[in-house]
Design a protein around this motif. Structure first.
Motif, PDB file in Angstrom:
ATOM      1  N   GLN A   1       0.681  -1.219   0.008  1.00 63.76           N
ATOM      2  CA  GLN A   1      -0.053  -0.090  -0.002  1.00 63.76           C
ATOM      3  C   GLN A   1       1.009   1.162   0.070  1.00 63.76           C
ATOM      4  N   GLY A   2       2.039   1.275   0.772  1.00 61.81           N
ATOM      5  CA  GLY A   2       2.919   2.425   0.843  1.00 61.81           C
ATOM      6  C   GLY A   2       2.131   3.263   1.873  1.00 61.81           C
ATOM      7  N   PHE A   3       1.228   3.030   2.641  1.00 65.64           N
ATOM      8  CA  PHE A   3       0.653   3.930   3.551  1.00 65.64           C
ATOM      9  C   PHE A   3       0.011   2.964   4.424  1.00 65.64           C
ATOM     10  N   VAL A   4       0.059   3.359   5.776  1.00 68.19           N
ATOM     11  CA  VAL A   4      -0.902   2.618   6.915  1.00 68.19           C
ATOM     12  C   VAL A   4      -1.418   3.710   7.897  1.00 68.19           C
ATOM     13  N   SER A   5      -2.653   3.297   8.265  1.00 67.54           N
ATOM     14  CA  SER A   5      -3.340   4.172   9.305  1.00 67.54           C
ATOM     15  C   SER A   5      -4.147   3.050  10.173  1.00 67.54           C
ATOM     16  N   PRO A   6      -4.656   3.718  11.357  1.00 71.19           N
ATOM     17  CA  PRO A   6      -5.450   2.651  12.391  1.00 71.19           C
ATOM     18  C   PRO A   6      -6.584   2.370  11.567  1.00 71.19           C
ATOM     19  N   GLU A   7      -7.375   3.109  10.603  1.00 70.39           N
ATOM     20  CA  GLU A   7      -8.564   2.755  10.022  1.00 70.39           C
ATOM     21  C   GLU A   7      -8.345   1.168   9.265  1.00 70.39           C
ATOM     22  N   SER A   8      -7.237   0.786   8.914  1.00 71.91           N
ATOM     23  CA  SER A   8      -7.158  -0.582   8.271  1.00 71.91           C
ATOM     24  C   SER A   8      -7.157  -1.564   9.142  1.00 71.91           C
ATOM     25  N   PHE A   9      -7.309  -1.219  10.495  1.00 69.60           N
ATOM     26  CA  PHE A   9      -7.039  -2.349  11.465  1.00 69.60           C
ATOM     27  C   PHE A   9      -8.109  -2.262  12.441  1.00 69.60           C
ATOM     28  N   SER A  10      -9.376  -1.927  11.932  1.00 67.91           N
ATOM     29  CA  SER A  10     -10.531  -1.776  12.675  1.00 67.91           C
ATOM     30  C   SER A  10     -11.100  -3.118  13.165  1.00 67.91           C
ATOM     31  N   LEU A  11     -12.127  -3.245  13.965  1.00 64.28           N
ATOM     32  CA  LEU A  11     -12.660  -4.568  14.518  1.00 64.28           C
ATOM     33  C   LEU A  11     -13.514  -5.022  13.279  1.00 64.28           C
ATOM     34  N   GLN A  12     -13.889  -4.259  12.547  1.00 55.89           N
ATOM     35  CA  GLN A  12     -14.808  -4.922  11.238  1.00 55.89           C
ATOM     36  C   GLN A  12     -13.815  -5.775  10.423  1.00 55.89           C
ATOM     37  N   GLU A  13     -12.445  -5.267  10.443  1.00 60.68           N
ATOM     38  CA  GLU A  13     -11.463  -6.202   9.806  1.00 60.68           C
ATOM     39  C   GLU A  13     -11.284  -7.572  10.472  1.00 60.68           C
ATOM     40  N   SER A  14     -11.294  -7.474  11.878  1.00 60.86           N
ATOM     41  CA  SER A  14     -11.171  -8.644  12.480  1.00 60.86           C
ATOM     42  C   SER A  14     -12.189  -9.735  12.416  1.00 60.86           C
ATOM     43  N   VAL A  15     -13.310  -9.133  12.512  1.00 60.83           N
ATOM     44  CA  VAL A  15     -14.538  -9.958  12.306  1.00 60.83           C
ATOM     45  C   VAL A  15     -14.556 -10.582  10.732  1.00 60.83           C
ATOM     46  N   LEU A  16     -14.192  -9.831  10.033  1.00 63.44           N
ATOM     47  CA  LEU A  16     -14.141 -10.306   8.660  1.00 63.44           C
ATOM     48  C   LEU A  16     -13.189 -11.480   8.384  1.00 63.44           C
ATOM     49  N   VAL A  17     -12.076 -11.456   9.000  1.00 62.52           N
ATOM     50  CA  VAL A  17     -11.078 -12.637   8.952  1.00 62.52           C
ATOM     51  C   VAL A  17     -11.645 -13.923   9.724  1.00 62.52           C
ATOM     52  N   VAL A  18     -12.257 -13.654  10.749  1.00 62.67           N
ATOM     53  CA  VAL A  18     -12.892 -14.865  11.597  1.00 62.67           C
ATOM     54  C   VAL A  18     -13.953 -15.454  10.532  1.00 62.67           C
ATOM     55  N   ALA A  19     -15.044 -14.509   9.973  1.00 59.50           N
ATOM     56  CA  ALA A  19     -15.920 -15.057   9.214  1.00 59.50           C
ATOM     57  C   ALA A  19     -15.179 -15.809   7.907  1.00 59.50           C
ATOM     58  N   MET A  20     -14.180 -15.348   7.274  1.00 54.49           N
ATOM     59  CA  MET A  20     -13.650 -16.118   6.331  1.00 54.49           C
ATOM     60  C   MET A  20     -13.166 -17.795   6.726  1.00 54.49           C
ATOM     61  N   VAL A  21     -12.687 -17.657   7.739  1.00 58.65           N
ATOM     62  CA  VAL A  21     -12.539 -19.034   8.417  1.00 58.65           C
ATOM     63  C   VAL A  21     -13.550 -19.988   8.722  1.00 58.65           C
ATOM     64  N   VAL A  22     -14.750 -19.079   9.526  1.00 58.43           N
ATOM     65  CA  VAL A  22     -16.023 -19.857   9.727  1.00 58.43           C
ATOM     66  C   VAL A  22     -16.604 -20.367   8.281  1.00 58.43           C
ATOM     67  N   LEU A  23     -16.650 -19.452   7.467  1.00 52.68           N
ATOM     68  CA  LEU A  23     -17.588 -19.567   6.052  1.00 52.68           C
ATOM     69  C   LEU A  23     -16.563 -20.822   5.444  1.00 52.68           C
ATOM     70  N   GLY A  24     -15.218 -20.769   5.249  1.00 54.42           N
ATOM     71  CA  GLY A  24     -14.783 -21.787   4.385  1.00 54.42           C
ATOM     72  C   GLY A  24     -15.052 -23.081   5.129  1.00 54.42           C
ATOM     73  N   GLY A  25     -14.769 -23.197   6.242  1.00 50.52           N
ATOM     74  CA  GLY A  25     -14.703 -24.409   7.116  1.00 50.52           C
ATOM     75  C   GLY A  25     -13.548 -24.684   8.143  1.00 50.52           C
ATOM     76  N   LEU A  26     -14.119 -24.506   9.573  1.00 43.73           N
ATOM     77  CA  LEU A  26     -13.009 -24.569  10.648  1.00 43.73           C
ATOM     78  C   LEU A  26     -12.155 -25.532  10.551  1.00 43.73           C
TER      79      LEU A  26
END
Length: 365
Positions: free
Chosen positions: A260-285
């Motif tokens: 990205q060449g740029f980082v800010s706190p907005e890229s690491f919100s709770l929504q992103e964390s929940v999205l990664v959990v959803a990826m694991v659960v949706l695909g198959g734990l």
């Protein structure tokens, strides 16, 4: 059987190698979508160690992603040199962290953060563990958001920019590579780097799953009390799960910051964390191919649905916002998938699925 597997492997390898070359002819944006999907696959593989293998619900996993990203941003940008005179005196030519040092350093620091998170949560389970890890993730985000005074380290909500692209020898991934009359764009070069790291992460995950350590994690996931009664050191095994899972997040953060060449706190919100959990659960734990599939779909689907939400917005006369429609479509798709496939799109096979029909019915020939 071995011959068929080899054929599938070769076909998949050729397809993955040719994919960005075909997509960059359509537009760099499509290659960038695949690059982002590979980063999310790496994150999902790391979280799968914690949630899928060991059964520890972690809602603050994105914090390790932030640790790796900010670490590389600080060591591969002029920010520290411009804001800290002591650093400028020590490094008059600036900090230029090479990739061979950035990835191990990001993995190591993130692993330490994972162990620090895991240590005070060893006796927590289920919802209680989820709340504590959620709080840890938010603490890291708030910390990055406010560490701009009295000494400006993270630049607060403005973020850190001018992060150097990754250099591999004389090859600069931030610039296009011209080979004869053919051009490999920067996003295509990053694709091959991300793909190599993801393949390595898949190999590590497979080896972990089939090892004694992986079987011990699965025993803890199924019944921690029984695992402890059988002599397993559940304390150390949990710490290992947190640490190894965090390593994947730290590496993904390093790659993300350079890409990205740029980082800010907005890229690491709770929504992103929940999205990664959803990826694991949706695909198959716990099932590595399923986790990869879930991560790819949830990473790429929002971008693909942009082409659907626009016409739907036009049908409503512009009364509905396209971004809201896109999120609605994603939510409906996730609900539909989980109703149809409650164990995930590609769950790990049950032991009874391997039985012959007569044994599955409880009878014997």
């Amino acid at each position: 059987m071995l011959k068929n597997r080899l054929q599938v492997f070769l076909i998949s390898a050729v397809a993955l190698a040719v994919l960005p070359l075909a997509l960059q002819g359509v537009g760099e944006a499509w290659v960038r979508i695949i690059d982002t999907a590979l980063l999310y696959i790496l994150l999902a593989l790391g979280l799968n160690i914690v949630v899928g293998f060991a059964g520890l619900l972690d809602l603050g996993y994105i914090a390790f992603y932030a640790v790796g990203a900010y670490l590389f941003a600080l060591l591969a940008s002029p920010h520290l040199v411009e804001n800290l005179p002591a650093v400028a005196a020590m490094f008059p030519n600036g900090l230029h962290l090479p990739i061979w040092a950035a990835i191990p350093l990001g993995a190591g620091v993130a692993a330490m953060a994972g162990v620090l998170l895991g240590a005070p949560t060893l006796k927590l389970r289920g919802d209680y563990l989820a709340i504590v890890t959620l709080g840890f993730g938010e603490i890291i985000r708030v910390f990055m958001n406010n560490l701009d005074a009295p000494v400006n380290i993270t630049n607060g909500p403005k973020g850190i920019s001018s992060i150097e692209p990754i250099h591999i020898g004389s090859l600069n991934l931030g610039e296009s590579l011209h080979i004869g009359g053919f051009t490999l764009y920067s996003v295509t070069l990053y694709y091959y780097l991300f793909l190599a790291v993801v393949v390595l992460a898949v190999v590590i995950s497979l080896r972990l799953h089939d090892s004694r350590l992986g079987r011990a994690w699965i025993a803890i996931r199924e019944d921690e009390i029984a695992a402890k009664a059988m002599g397993l050191n559940t304390r150390n095994l949990k710490l290992l799960a947190f640490g190894l899972g965090a390593m994947f997040g730290g590496v993904a953060g390093v790659l993300f910051a350079s890409f990205q060449g740029f980082v800010s706190p907005e890229s690491f919100s709770l929504q992103e964390s929940v999205l990664v959990v959803a990826m694991v659960v949706l695909g198959g734990l716990g099932h590595i191919p399923g986790v990869i599939l879930g991560a790819f779909l949830l990473a790429a689907l929002p971008e693909v649905l942009r082409h659907v939400a626009g016409p739907l917005q036009a049908l409503t006369g512009g009364r509905l916002d396209a971004s809201i429609l896109r999120q609605l479509l994603i939510a409906l798709a996730m609900i539909g998938i989980m109703l149809a496939r409650p164990r995930g799109l590609w769950p790990s096979p049950n032991p009874e699925d391997r039985l012959i029909p007569d044994e599955a019915k409880g009878g014997r020939a």
